[in-house]
Enzyme design. Structure first.
Site, PDB file in Angstrom:
ATOM      1  N   SER A 144     -17.406 -10.455   3.681  1.00  0.00           N
ATOM      2  CA  SER A 144     -17.347  -9.084   2.874  1.00  0.00           C
ATOM      3  C   SER A 144     -16.799  -8.388   4.276  1.00  0.00           C
ATOM      4  CB  SER A 144     -18.678  -8.582   2.293  1.00  0.00           C
ATOM      5  OG  SER A 144     -19.633  -8.232   3.349  1.00  0.00           O
ATOM      6  N   ASN A 145     -17.236  -8.555   5.398  1.00  0.00           N
ATOM      7  CA  ASN A 145     -16.579  -7.806   6.612  1.00  0.00           C
ATOM      8  C   ASN A 145     -15.004  -8.350   6.632  1.00  0.00           C
ATOM      9  OD1 ASN A 145     -18.489  -5.962   8.210  1.00  0.00           O
ATOM     10  ND2 ASN A 145     -19.684  -7.795   7.375  1.00  0.00           N
ATOM     11  N   ASN A 156     -18.804  -8.624  18.344  1.00  0.00           N
ATOM     12  CA  ASN A 156     -19.534  -9.113  17.153  1.00  0.00           C
ATOM     13  C   ASN A 156     -20.215  -7.907  16.418  1.00  0.00           C
ATOM     14  OD1 ASN A 156     -20.983 -10.876  15.611  1.00  0.00           O
ATOM     15  ND2 ASN A 156     -22.843 -10.434  16.856  1.00  0.00           N
ATOM     16  N   MET A 185     -21.971 -17.531  12.430  1.00  0.00           N
ATOM     17  CA  MET A 185     -23.555 -17.701  12.826  1.00  0.00           C
ATOM     18  C   MET A 185     -23.535 -18.970  13.737  1.00  0.00           C
ATOM     19  SD  MET A 185     -25.025 -15.559  11.184  1.00  0.00           S
ATOM     20  CE  MET A 185     -25.588 -14.492   9.865  1.00  0.00           C
ATOM     21  N   ARG A 186     -23.063 -18.747  14.852  1.00  0.00           N
ATOM     22  CA  ARG A 186     -22.986 -19.727  15.878  1.00  0.00           C
ATOM     23  C   ARG A 186     -22.524 -19.235  17.389  1.00  0.00           C
ATOM     24  NH1 ARG A 186     -22.354 -24.939  15.000  1.00  0.00           N
ATOM     25  NH2 ARG A 186     -22.356 -24.596  12.843  1.00  0.00           N
ATOM     26  N   LEU A 187     -23.283 -19.519  18.142  1.00  0.00           N
ATOM     27  CA  LEU A 187     -23.050 -18.932  19.679  1.00  0.00           C
ATOM     28  C   LEU A 187     -21.898 -19.324  20.147  1.00  0.00           C
ATOM     29  CD1 LEU A 187     -26.291 -19.301  21.717  1.00  0.00           C
ATOM     30  CD2 LEU A 187     -25.665 -17.158  20.855  1.00  0.00           C
ATOM     31  N   ILE A 188     -21.114 -18.300  20.706  1.00  0.00           N
ATOM     32  CA  ILE A 188     -19.696 -18.652  21.233  1.00  0.00           C
ATOM     33  C   ILE A 188     -20.101 -19.449  22.693  1.00  0.00           C
ATOM     34  CG2 ILE A 188     -17.606 -17.636  22.199  1.00  0.00           C
ATOM     35  CD1 ILE A 188     -17.512 -17.345  19.312  1.00  0.00           C
ATOM     36  N   HIS A 220     -23.679  -7.011  14.039  1.00  0.00           N
ATOM     37  CA  HIS A 220     -25.028  -7.276  13.797  1.00  0.00           C
ATOM     38  C   HIS A 220     -25.917  -6.403  13.081  1.00  0.00           C
ATOM     39  CE1 HIS A 220     -28.380 -10.132  14.654  1.00  0.00           C
ATOM     40  NE2 HIS A 220     -29.133  -8.806  14.978  1.00  0.00           N
ATOM     41  N   LYS A 268     -19.527 -28.721  21.540  1.00  0.00           N
ATOM     42  CA  LYS A 268     -19.044 -27.342  21.196  1.00  0.00           C
ATOM     43  C   LYS A 268     -17.653 -27.311  21.770  1.00  0.00           C
ATOM     44  CE  LYS A 268     -21.800 -23.825  20.532  1.00  0.00           C
ATOM     45  NZ  LYS A 268     -22.458 -22.674  20.376  1.00  0.00           N
TER      46      LYS A 268
HETATM   47  C1  GAR Z   1     -23.228  -9.125   8.022  1.00  0.00           C
HETATM   48  O1  GAR Z   1     -24.126  -8.191   7.850  1.00  0.00           O
HETATM   49  C2  GAR Z   1     -23.315  -9.579   9.899  1.00  0.00           C
HETATM   50  O2  GAR Z   1     -23.744  -8.201  10.392  1.00  0.00           O
HETATM   51  C3  GAR Z   1     -24.195 -10.545   9.915  1.00  0.00           C
HETATM   52  O3  GAR Z   1     -23.896 -11.516   8.862  1.00  0.00           O
HETATM   53  C4  GAR Z   1     -23.263 -10.645   7.818  1.00  0.00           C
HETATM   54  C5  GAR Z   1     -22.191 -11.456   7.281  1.00  0.00           C
HETATM   55  O4  GAR Z   1     -21.825 -10.839   6.169  1.00  0.00           O
HETATM   56  N1  GAR Z   1     -24.329 -11.023  11.291  1.00  0.00           N
HETATM   57  C6  GAR Z   1     -25.267 -11.686  12.008  1.00  0.00           C
HETATM   58  O5  GAR Z   1     -26.405 -11.741  11.329  1.00  0.00           O
HETATM   59  C7  GAR Z   1     -24.999 -12.100  13.263  1.00  0.00           C
HETATM   60  N2  GAR Z   1     -26.100 -12.631  13.955  1.00  0.00           N
HETATM   61  P1  GAR Z   1     -20.210 -11.010   5.363  1.00  0.00           P
HETATM   62  O6  GAR Z   1     -20.209 -12.665   5.398  1.00  0.00           O
HETATM   63  O7  GAR Z   1     -20.298 -10.521   3.991  1.00  0.00           O
HETATM   64  O8  GAR Z   1     -19.158 -10.293   6.227  1.00  0.00           O
END
Ligand code: GAR
Length: 201
Positions: free
Chosen positions: A13-14, A107, A90-93, A109, A65
């Site tokens: 969604s982002n 990023n 959802m992975r560390l760079i 968060h 990695k």
């Molecule tokens: C978002 O809320 C973002 O902040 C979070 O994952 C979601 C992704 O939503 N990120 C983390 O938790 C990173 N640690 P989306 O796939 O709908 O954009």
């Protein structure tokens, strides 16, 4: 126009919010590549719909990695990408990408860092009983959600609200805040000798 790559693992969604702002002419950027580490993630549909090229991969098919990040870095270089935008990746760079893009990885968060880093930040906040959580946009370093903070916005948690209610409010903030912060990168930023962004307002 700033060339960006979006990294995502889930619904995207982002990704959509950023792409929509670009389409409306309100963000002077172009998404040159979606990097996705889950081949079944819905964000891939969104990218195809938006005609954004996709590099999707299964980390388990690589020895390390370093191996998959080397391939990603090559894809990014080919497209002259200037900024890596993590949006639910959802992975560390790792060191390979950190070295290739020093100071050029951001990023988002779903908490007010340094509170509740890592996975399930919204559930962590609810379990802790805090009344205020929020959203953080930050530069990425080698740690887990530890890099310098660029922007934050608070979101209240009211009595009786569950994870889904809070997630909806957090997403609404993210979808406005992330494109807005990226917009600052297109205007308020200079590069220093090492290629890092400086002069963030
Ligand atoms: C978002 O809320 C973002 O902040 C979070 O994952 C979601 C992704 O939503 N990120 C983390 O938790 C990173 N640690 P989306 O796939 O709908 O954009």
């Amino acid at each position: 126009m700033m060339k960006i790559a979006i990294f995502a693992s889930g619904s995207g969604s982002n990704f959509q919010a950023i792409q929509d702002e670009i389409k409306k002419g309100r963000l002077d950027a172009s998404v040159e590549l979606l990097v996705c580490d889950r081949k079944e993630a819905f964000v891939i549909e969104r990218a195809l719909q938006a005609q954004v090229p996709v590099f999707s991969f299964n980390p388990k098919e690589y020895g390390s990695k370093e191996e998959f990040e080397t391939e990603i870095a090559e894809e990014l270089r080919k497209r002259d990408v200037e900024l890596l935008v993590l949006a639910g990746y959802m992975r560390l760079i790792g060191p390979t990408l950190l070295r290739a893009y020093p100071g050029r990885i951001v990023n988002i968060h779903p908490s007010l860092l340094p509170s509740f880093p890592g996975k399930d930040a919204i559930s962590q906040a609810i379990s802790a009983g805090v009344k205020v959580t929020g959203v953080t946009v930050h530069f990425v370093d080698e740690g887990m959600d530890t890099g310098p903070i660029i922007a934050q916005e608070a979101v209240s948690i009211f009595q009786g609200e569950g994870a889904e209610d809070v997630a909806a409010k957090i997403h609404a903030v993210e979808h406005r805040l992330y494109p807005e912060v990226l917009g600052r990168f297109t205007k308020d930023v200079e590069f220093d000798a090492t290629g890092r962004f400086t002069r963030m307002s």
